[in-house]
Every structure is written in structure tokens, then in C-alpha cells.
Write a protein that holds these residues in place. Sequence first.
Motif, PDB file in Angstrom:
ATOM      1  N   ARG A   1       0.827  -1.204   0.000  1.00  0.00           N
ATOM      2  CA  ARG A   1       0.000   0.000   0.000  1.00  0.00           C
ATOM      3  C   ARG A   1       0.864   1.259   0.000  1.00  0.00           C
ATOM      4  NH1 ARG A   1      -2.523  -0.503   4.667  1.00  0.00           N
ATOM      5  NH2 ARG A   1      -4.000  -2.008   3.788  1.00  0.00           N
ATOM      6  N   GLN A   2       1.990   1.229   0.745  1.00  0.00           N
ATOM      7  CA  GLN A   2       2.882   2.392   0.769  1.00  0.00           C
ATOM      8  C   GLN A   2       3.418   2.709  -0.630  1.00  0.00           C
ATOM      9  OE1 GLN A   2       5.809   1.337   3.854  1.00  0.00           O
ATOM     10  NE2 GLN A   2       5.143   3.165   4.970  1.00  0.00           N
ATOM     11  N   VAL A   3       3.834   1.664  -1.349  1.00  0.00           N
ATOM     12  CA  VAL A   3       4.387   1.891  -2.684  1.00  0.00           C
ATOM     13  C   VAL A   3       3.305   2.364  -3.648  1.00  0.00           C
ATOM     14  CG1 VAL A   3       5.522   0.804  -4.660  1.00  0.00           C
ATOM     15  CG2 VAL A   3       6.303   0.289  -2.345  1.00  0.00           C
ATOM     16  N   LYS A   4       2.100   1.807  -3.541  1.00  0.00           N
ATOM     17  CA  LYS A   4       1.002   2.243  -4.411  1.00  0.00           C
ATOM     18  C   LYS A   4       0.650   3.712  -4.145  1.00  0.00           C
ATOM     19  CE  LYS A   4      -1.181  -2.254  -5.176  1.00  0.00           C
ATOM     20  NZ  LYS A   4      -2.357  -3.119  -4.902  1.00  0.00           N
ATOM     21  N   ASN A   5       0.637   4.108  -2.874  1.00  0.00           N
ATOM     22  CA  ASN A   5       0.372   5.503  -2.532  1.00  0.00           C
ATOM     23  C   ASN A   5       1.474   6.413  -3.070  1.00  0.00           C
ATOM     24  OD1 ASN A   5      -1.989   4.869  -1.202  1.00  0.00           O
ATOM     25  ND2 ASN A   5      -1.034   4.790   0.827  1.00  0.00           N
ATOM     26  N   LEU A   6       2.711   5.896  -3.041  1.00  0.00           N
ATOM     27  CA  LEU A   6       3.830   6.668  -3.572  1.00  0.00           C
ATOM     28  C   LEU A   6       3.685   6.857  -5.079  1.00  0.00           C
ATOM     29  CD1 LEU A   6       6.521   7.996  -2.721  1.00  0.00           C
ATOM     30  CD2 LEU A   6       7.639   5.795  -3.135  1.00  0.00           C
ATOM     31  N   GLU A   7       3.305   5.791  -5.775  1.00  0.00           N
ATOM     32  CA  GLU A   7       3.089   5.889  -7.224  1.00  0.00           C
ATOM     33  C   GLU A   7       1.966   6.873  -7.538  1.00  0.00           C
ATOM     34  OE1 GLU A   7       4.456   1.561  -8.992  1.00  0.00           O
ATOM     35  OE2 GLU A   7       2.488   1.697  -8.001  1.00  0.00           O
ATOM     36  N   ARG A   8       0.907   6.826  -6.733  1.00  0.00           N
ATOM     37  CA  ARG A   8      -0.220   7.739  -6.952  1.00  0.00           C
ATOM     38  C   ARG A   8       0.224   9.182  -6.710  1.00  0.00           C
ATOM     39  NH1 ARG A   8      -3.282   5.748  -3.363  1.00  0.00           N
ATOM     40  NH2 ARG A   8      -4.005   4.049  -4.690  1.00  0.00           N
ATOM     41  N   HIS A   9       1.023   9.377  -5.660  1.00  0.00           N
ATOM     42  CA  HIS A   9       1.503  10.722  -5.334  1.00  0.00           C
ATOM     43  C   HIS A   9       2.407  11.278  -6.434  1.00  0.00           C
ATOM     44  CE1 HIS A   9       3.043  14.059  -2.920  1.00  0.00           C
ATOM     45  NE2 HIS A   9       4.272  13.646  -3.202  1.00  0.00           N
ATOM     46  N   LEU A  10       3.240  10.416  -7.008  1.00  0.00           N
ATOM     47  CA  LEU A  10       4.174  10.860  -8.042  1.00  0.00           C
ATOM     48  C   LEU A  10       3.551  10.855  -9.430  1.00  0.00           C
ATOM     49  CD1 LEU A  10       7.363   8.939  -6.803  1.00  0.00           C
ATOM     50  CD2 LEU A  10       6.910  11.389  -6.575  1.00  0.00           C
ATOM     51  N   GLY A  11       2.443  10.169  -9.571  1.00  0.00           N
ATOM     52  CA  GLY A  11       1.768  10.123 -10.856  1.00  0.00           C
ATOM     53  C   GLY A  11       2.477   9.272 -11.888  1.00  0.00           C
ATOM     54  N   THR A  12       3.178   8.232 -11.429  1.00  0.00           N
ATOM     55  CA  THR A  12       3.885   7.362 -12.374  1.00  0.00           C
ATOM     56  C   THR A  12       4.068   5.988 -11.758  1.00  0.00           C
ATOM     57  OG1 THR A  12       5.853   7.142 -13.784  1.00  0.00           O
ATOM     58  CG2 THR A  12       6.209   7.974 -11.560  1.00  0.00           C
ATOM     59  N   GLN A  13       4.194   4.976 -12.613  1.00  0.00           N
ATOM     60  CA  GLN A  13       4.442   3.615 -12.134  1.00  0.00           C
ATOM     61  C   GLN A  13       5.924   3.458 -11.832  1.00  0.00           C
ATOM     62  OE1 GLN A  13       2.972   0.537 -14.703  1.00  0.00           O
ATOM     63  NE2 GLN A  13       4.039  -1.106 -13.603  1.00  0.00           N
ATOM     64  N   LEU A  14       6.221   2.919 -10.649  1.00  0.00           N
ATOM     65  CA  LEU A  14       7.607   2.765 -10.215  1.00  0.00           C
ATOM     66  C   LEU A  14       8.123   1.340 -10.362  1.00  0.00           C
ATOM     67  CD1 LEU A  14       7.515   4.917  -6.949  1.00  0.00           C
ATOM     68  CD2 LEU A  14       8.336   5.607  -9.208  1.00  0.00           C
ATOM     69  N   LEU A  15       7.221   0.363 -10.314  1.00  0.00           N
ATOM     70  CA  LEU A  15       7.633  -1.034 -10.346  1.00  0.00           C
ATOM     71  C   LEU A  15       6.852  -1.810 -11.390  1.00  0.00           C
ATOM     72  CD1 LEU A  15       7.759  -1.807  -6.510  1.00  0.00           C
ATOM     73  CD2 LEU A  15       9.734  -1.528  -8.024  1.00  0.00           C
ATOM     74  N   ASN A  16       7.561  -2.700 -12.088  1.00  0.00           N
ATOM     75  CA  ASN A  16       6.918  -3.707 -12.919  1.00  0.00           C
ATOM     76  C   ASN A  16       6.791  -4.973 -12.091  1.00  0.00           C
ATOM     77  OD1 ASN A  16       6.544  -2.328 -15.396  1.00  0.00           O
ATOM     78  ND2 ASN A  16       8.737  -2.511 -15.828  1.00  0.00           N
ATOM     79  N   ARG A  17       5.598  -5.442 -11.885  1.00  0.00           N
ATOM     80  CA  ARG A  17       5.361  -6.587 -11.020  1.00  0.00           C
ATOM     81  C   ARG A  17       5.215  -7.843 -11.873  1.00  0.00           C
ATOM     82  NH1 ARG A  17       3.367  -1.960  -9.192  1.00  0.00           N
ATOM     83  NH2 ARG A  17       3.316  -1.512  -6.940  1.00  0.00           N
TER      84      ARG A  17
END
Length: 300
Positions: A35-51
Motif C-alpha cells: 500500500r505504501q508503494v502504491k500511494n507513492l506511485e499515486r503521489h508521483l503520478g507514475t508507475q515505479l515497479l513492474n510486477r
Amino acid sequence: MDQLSAMQTFRRVVDLGSFSAAAEQAGMSHTVLSRQVKNLERHLGTQLLNRTTRRLQPTEAGALFYRHCVQILEQMQAMTLELSEHQQQPTGTLRLGVATAFGELELGRWLADFVERHPRLRIELNCTDRFVDLLEEDVDVCLRVTDHLPDSSLVARRLASSEVVLVASPAYLERHGLPDTPEALAQHPLLGYNRLPHPQRLRLSSATAHQEIQLPQRLSANSPMALRAAAIGGLGIASFDRFIVDDALGDGRLLRILVDWQLPARNLYAVYPQSRYLAPKVRAFLDYVQRYYATPRWLN
């Protein structure tokens, strides 16, 4: 959102390659970290990880963000430690590596004073003539006297210069005569340190000339202290770092020969792992030896 905590989580996930491993290391649940990483991606407006099913990989934006995360988090850690440094006394175990001769002849001059200044510090001393892998063997600082340091990621702080001198005992010179030229030196047996690439070769220089002399070898050893004892006992001529024979020259057990000719000098270095911030125990030690050896210790 706690952005600093989210950055720490993101860095941990990238370093370990999975949320499960990161969660286990952090002592938190997989769900919370995700959830922390998803919130970070939402805050930055970009995908950070390929899962993927096997491993997480940072996207191009994620790789850029990761580099900034590492820099910012290390700066934060350095700032926190630096601000608290003035309130900290060096504590814990300081692991030192020194050459055997240096340990026997030099440490007694100043180590007790250093320890008295830092009573909460314990010293673990490793005396060896081989080059220690500081990271592999968990050594904080090595003191090395050498004319060459191998390329590495380590930091080398020069502390002092040690001239290299040719010596022999009075008894040896009385029996065999005093060589007064490099050519005459070649007729005398050498006591050689066999860890050197060319233990029988001496490179000499004067104000006007350079010569390379090959000496017959009477004794070779892997211990400078054994060679020192052999030289004092009159077995032959030897070359030493000045600090190894300074006391013997002072009391006459050894005499310098060919004083108008010099051998290449060597340097004393403090070698330690590179870091943005030095632990207080390491900084205290480096500052102490830097001050101590700022005054020339091995004089003619």
C-alpha cells in the motif's frame, strides 16, 4: 502519506526484489508495504515497479526515483549521525589491522594514550603482514607502510613518510669492512624480506646518480622483526623502514651505511572503507593518528 517512510520501503523492496522479503526484513506486513508503494506511485503520478510473478523490477521512472531515494536517505542518515556526533563518545569495538613490526614497535608509543582518551572504546588488533581485505574481515582501519597501494574503493589517508635505510651492526662492519660505494655494497650479503617482488635488488639514488644493485642473499625471511634481529646479530646488511630500526640506530646496535645514497621512501597510510559518514570511533582514531604523525617521528 509519510513520504520518507514510503521512500525507505521502496528502496528496501528494490534492493531485495520482492515485497515478501522486504516485509520480513522490516517486520511489517506485505499488505502495508504494498500500500505504501502504491500511494507513492499515486503521489508521483507514475508507475515505479513492474510486477512479475518472480521478481519486481523498477521501471525507468522507478530506477531514476531509486537513485534519488538512495542519495536522499543516505544524506538524512549522515545528517542525523553528524548532528548527534558532538554528544557521542566513541563506543564499541574498533577493529584495527597493522603490520607485525608496526604493532610491536610503534603502537606502544601512542595506543595507550588513545585508549585513555576514549575509555568506552575497545580495541581489537589484528597484526599481520598480508594485505587485509577490510570489508571481508570486518576491519575498521588498517595502518600500512608501503610504497604502493593497490587500486580499490578504499580511502587511503597519508599520515607520514618513512625513509628506507641501509644498516649493519658494528660487529659486522668490523669483520667485513664498511662499503663506501654502491659497487662495494654488491660484495656484501643481504638480509632480504621475501615478500618483496625483488628482495635482492636495491635501487639507490644520490644527488647526481641512480644505481640498481643486486646483492647476494644470505638470509631471507617473511618477518621484518626476524630480519632486524639478524641484522643486529651481525649476519649481513639489510634495508628497513626507518621506524623499524630507529631505536637500534639510536643506541648504536645498528649503523647506517652509504648515508649519501637514498632508497625510495615509503608512506604510512590509514586505509578504511569509503563511507559518506564515518562512525565516531573511526573518526576519533583517524583524527588522533593524523595529529600524532603530523610531527615527524623518524628523523636522522
